[in-house]
Design a protein around this motif. Structure first.
Motif, PDB file in Angstrom:
ATOM      1  N   LEU A  79     -11.528 -16.143   2.469  1.00 45.32           N
ATOM      2  CA  LEU A  79     -10.539 -17.165   2.118  1.00 45.32           C
ATOM      3  C   LEU A  79      -9.393 -16.550   1.316  1.00 45.32           C
ATOM      4  N   TYR A  80      -9.731 -15.659   0.384  1.00 51.11           N
ATOM      5  CA  TYR A  80      -8.722 -14.963  -0.427  1.00 51.11           C
ATOM      6  C   TYR A  80      -7.775 -14.173   0.474  1.00 51.11           C
ATOM      7  N   LEU A  81      -8.330 -13.447   1.435  1.00 45.38           N
ATOM      8  CA  LEU A  81      -7.514 -12.672   2.368  1.00 45.38           C
ATOM      9  C   LEU A  81      -6.608 -13.568   3.204  1.00 45.38           C
ATOM     10  N   ALA A  82      -7.150 -14.670   3.683  1.00 45.21           N
ATOM     11  CA  ALA A  82      -6.366 -15.570   4.538  1.00 45.21           C
ATOM     12  C   ALA A  82      -5.184 -16.175   3.778  1.00 45.21           C
ATOM     13  N   VAL A  83      -5.438 -16.625   2.545  1.00 40.08           N
ATOM     14  CA  VAL A  83      -4.375 -17.266   1.766  1.00 40.08           C
ATOM     15  C   VAL A  83      -3.285 -16.268   1.389  1.00 40.08           C
ATOM     16  N   THR A  84      -3.683 -15.097   0.899  1.00 42.85           N
ATOM     17  CA  THR A  84      -2.686 -14.104   0.494  1.00 42.85           C
ATOM     18  C   THR A  84      -1.920 -13.552   1.688  1.00 42.85           C
ATOM     19  N   TYR A  85      -2.598 -13.412   2.832  1.00 41.50           N
ATOM     20  CA  TYR A  85      -1.883 -12.938   4.025  1.00 41.50           C
ATOM     21  C   TYR A  85      -0.842 -13.959   4.475  1.00 41.50           C
ATOM     22  N   TYR A  86      -1.190 -15.233   4.388  1.00 40.39           N
ATOM     23  CA  TYR A  86      -0.246 -16.271   4.808  1.00 40.39           C
ATOM     24  C   TYR A  86       1.029 -16.221   3.963  1.00 40.39           C
ATOM     25  N   PHE A  87       0.883 -16.168   2.641  1.00 43.18           N
ATOM     26  CA  PHE A  87       2.058 -16.191   1.782  1.00 43.18           C
ATOM     27  C   PHE A  87       2.839 -14.873   1.839  1.00 43.18           C
ATOM     28  N   SER A  88       2.133 -13.740   1.955  1.00 44.37           N
ATOM     29  CA  SER A  88       2.848 -12.462   2.022  1.00 44.37           C
ATOM     30  C   SER A  88       3.624 -12.323   3.328  1.00 44.37           C
ATOM     31  N   SER A  89       3.180 -13.006   4.390  1.00 41.49           N
ATOM     32  CA  SER A  89       3.928 -12.960   5.645  1.00 41.49           C
ATOM     33  C   SER A  89       5.205 -13.791   5.575  1.00 41.49           C
ATOM     34  N   LYS A  90       5.311 -14.669   4.589  1.00 41.58           N
ATOM     35  CA  LYS A  90       6.491 -15.492   4.427  1.00 41.58           C
ATOM     36  C   LYS A  90       7.601 -14.773   3.668  1.00 41.58           C
ATOM     37  N   MET A  91       7.218 -13.798   2.838  1.00 39.43           N
ATOM     38  CA  MET A  91       8.213 -13.114   2.015  1.00 39.43           C
ATOM     39  C   MET A  91       7.727 -11.702   1.727  1.00 39.43           C
ATOM     40  N   THR A  92       8.582 -10.713   1.971  1.00 42.69           N
ATOM     41  CA  THR A  92       8.157  -9.319   1.904  1.00 42.69           C
ATOM     42  C   THR A  92       7.626  -8.945   0.537  1.00 42.69           C
ATOM     43  N   ARG A  93       8.298  -9.374  -0.507  1.00 41.88           N
ATOM     44  CA  ARG A  93       7.885  -8.952  -1.848  1.00 41.88           C
ATOM     45  C   ARG A  93       6.533  -9.536  -2.243  1.00 41.88           C
ATOM     46  N   LEU A  94       6.123 -10.612  -1.577  1.00 41.70           N
ATOM     47  CA  LEU A  94       4.830 -11.212  -1.891  1.00 41.70           C
ATOM     48  C   LEU A  94       3.661 -10.426  -1.313  1.00 41.70           C
ATOM     49  N   VAL A  95       3.961  -9.319  -0.632  1.00 43.32           N
ATOM     50  CA  VAL A  95       2.872  -8.476  -0.115  1.00 43.32           C
ATOM     51  C   VAL A  95       2.056  -7.901  -1.278  1.00 43.32           C
ATOM     52  N   LEU A  96       2.619  -7.937  -2.480  1.00 37.04           N
ATOM     53  CA  LEU A  96       1.889  -7.461  -3.650  1.00 37.04           C
ATOM     54  C   LEU A  96       0.614  -8.258  -3.891  1.00 37.04           C
ATOM     55  N   ILE A  97       0.652  -9.562  -3.602  1.00 40.91           N
ATOM     56  CA  ILE A  97      -0.541 -10.371  -3.854  1.00 40.91           C
ATOM     57  C   ILE A  97      -1.641 -10.071  -2.840  1.00 40.91           C
ATOM     58  N   LEU A  98      -1.298  -9.334  -1.778  1.00 40.36           N
ATOM     59  CA  LEU A  98      -2.305  -8.959  -0.788  1.00 40.36           C
ATOM     60  C   LEU A  98      -3.084  -7.720  -1.230  1.00 40.36           C
ATOM     61  N   GLY A  99      -2.617  -7.057  -2.309  1.00 41.41           N
ATOM     62  CA  GLY A  99      -3.268  -5.830  -2.764  1.00 41.41           C
ATOM     63  C   GLY A  99      -4.711  -6.005  -3.210  1.00 41.41           C
ATOM     64  N   PRO A 100      -5.006  -6.939  -4.127  1.00 47.15           N
ATOM     65  CA  PRO A 100      -6.398  -7.087  -4.586  1.00 47.15           C
ATOM     66  C   PRO A 100      -7.407  -7.390  -3.483  1.00 47.15           C
ATOM     67  N   PRO A 101      -7.160  -8.387  -2.602  1.00 47.98           N
ATOM     68  CA  PRO A 101      -8.170  -8.617  -1.561  1.00 47.98           C
ATOM     69  C   PRO A 101      -8.280  -7.467  -0.571  1.00 47.98           C
ATOM     70  N   THR A 102      -7.174  -6.748  -0.339  1.00 45.09           N
ATOM     71  CA  THR A 102      -7.249  -5.586   0.549  1.00 45.09           C
ATOM     72  C   THR A 102      -8.118  -4.501  -0.075  1.00 45.09           C
ATOM     73  N   ALA A 103      -7.969  -4.292  -1.380  1.00 46.18           N
ATOM     74  CA  ALA A 103      -8.813  -3.313  -2.070  1.00 46.18           C
ATOM     75  C   ALA A 103     -10.284  -3.736  -2.019  1.00 46.18           C
ATOM     76  N   MET A 104     -10.535  -5.026  -2.167  1.00 44.57           N
ATOM     77  CA  MET A 104     -11.911  -5.521  -2.078  1.00 44.57           C
ATOM     78  C   MET A 104     -12.495  -5.289  -0.693  1.00 44.57           C
ATOM     79  N   ALA A 105     -11.684  -5.536   0.353  1.00 45.35           N
ATOM     80  CA  ALA A 105     -12.158  -5.303   1.716  1.00 45.35           C
ATOM     81  C   ALA A 105     -12.424  -3.819   1.949  1.00 45.35           C
ATOM     82  N   GLY A 106     -11.563  -2.951   1.373  1.00 42.83           N
ATOM     83  CA  GLY A 106     -11.814  -1.519   1.470  1.00 42.83           C
ATOM     84  C   GLY A 106     -13.105  -1.122   0.778  1.00 42.83           C
ATOM     85  N   GLY A 107     -13.390  -1.757  -0.360  1.00 45.88           N
ATOM     86  CA  GLY A 107     -14.646  -1.494  -1.052  1.00 45.88           C
ATOM     87  C   GLY A 107     -15.852  -1.937  -0.243  1.00 45.88           C
TER      88      GLY A 107
END
Length: 346
Positions: A26-54
């Motif tokens: 759910l965290y990944l889905a929400v952050t991906y949705y908002f980061s796709s709306k605005m380039t600078r919001l890709v920062l909020i995709l960092g934490p869930p991406t790191a978690m998925a990498g872990g």
């Protein structure tokens, strides 16, 4: 991506990790949705991406540690035999072959090998000693391959932080369409013009991205900056910039003295303008209309800028003096007066 797939599998296939993996998805889905709306919001995709990498790296370690798992019982072990109970003899009637009472139950049909036996056999093989060794080998190879990219990624991140992000500059080298390399000094030049040619109490209307530089370098009051938390204020600014000139003038004459826009292509204000329209419409629905909450009528289509964009103040200022459709784009002097254009129009 592998971590996302593994997390999804853990959430869907029992015994999964339940709420933990569901939260990650759910965290990944929400952050991906908002980061796709605005380039600078890709920062909020960092934490869930790191978690998925872990999750992915943890799964690799699970495979490497597979040989340490306890052995699973196999079918080769002899099970204890139970004495067979004698079947009751059917009472014979006068007619041969007919049994008195209920008919004998028919034996169940044997399942075909296609009823998931192949998958069960494959899963059973992965739990054997040979299967665990294969999993350990594959996990080790993938982990070593991932580690080989870590050094280059670490160097790239360090150089980006040290040379690009730690030393922001408003002057930089660019290459023109003619191939000539020049030093782009338009930002500093515009801020210097503000500080030298406007009164100290002047209020500068610009999108909030440039607010700190207007205040720090131009030494003038900016209507909005990165610390403006009032969403209605930002929405009013967006509404004014994407509105036709008469309506924009009615708004801006109450809050500012000068309007500053960045043009020249790339990530200029024209590229950001659909986002400005959506923000304005989120608070003031008459910007694009209640029937168009995403402001699809403001932007670019197959034929170029939409009619609403062509009428906007932002478009008129960014395209000032240029030819569009055989006509020169100008700002209406009845509402706004052109005061300054930088050297490269950037």
């Amino acid at each position: 991506v592998p971590g996302i797939i593994i997390a999804a599998a853990n959430a869907a296939v029992p015994p999964g990790r339940g709420a933990a993996t569901s939260f990650l998805m759910l965290y990944l889905a929400v952050t991906y949705y908002f980061s796709s709306k605005m380039t600078r919001l890709v920062l909020i995709l960092g934490p869930p991406t790191a978690m998925a990498g872990g999750v992915f790296i943890g799964w690799l370690f699970d495979q490497i540690g597979a040989p340490l798992e306890d052995d699973e019982p196999t079918d080769n072990k002899v099970a204890e035999a139970k004495p067979a109970e004698p079947e009751p003899e059917a009472k014979q009637t006068g007619k041969k072959g007919k049994a008195k009472g209920k008919p004998a139950p028919t034996p169940p049909k044997k399942k075909s090998a296609k009823d998931g036996n192949d998958i069960k056999e494959a899963l059973k093989f992965f739990k054997t000693k040979e299967g665990r060794n294969i999993r350990a080998g594959v996990g080790a190879v993938v982990l070593l391959g991932t580690w080989s990219f870590w050094g280059s990624f670490q160097r790239h991140s360090w150089e980006l932080a040290e040379y690009s992000l730690s030393h922001p500059s408003i002057m930089y080298k660019v290459r023109l369409k003619t191939g000539e390399q020049v030093i782009l000094d338009d930002y500093r030049e515009a801020y210097y013009w503000l500080s030298s040619n406007t009164r100290p109490s002047a209020r500068i209307v610009a999108w909030w991205d440039y607010g700190y530089q207007i205040t720090g370098i131009g030494n003038r009051t900016s209507i909005a900056d990165g610390n403006t938390w009032n969403h209605e204020h930002i929405a009013l600014l967006g509404k004014a910039l994407v509105s036709p000139q008469p309506k924009a003038h009615d708004i801006l004459r109450h809050i500012g003295d000068y309007v500053l826009v960045w043009a020249g292509g790339g990530g200029d204000d024209m590229a950001k303008s659909p986002h400005l329209a959506r923000i304005g419409n989120s608070v003031y629905p008459d910007t694009c209309g209640e029937e168009d909450p995403t402001c699809s009528k403001f932007g670019f289509d197959h034929f170029g800028p939409t009619p609403m964009m062509q009428r906007s103040l932002l478009y008129r200022m960014c395209k000032e003096g240029q030819k569009e459709g055989g006509k020169e784009v100008t700002v209406n002097p009845k509402y706004f007066k052109l005061s300054f254009v930088s050297k490269f129009g950037k």
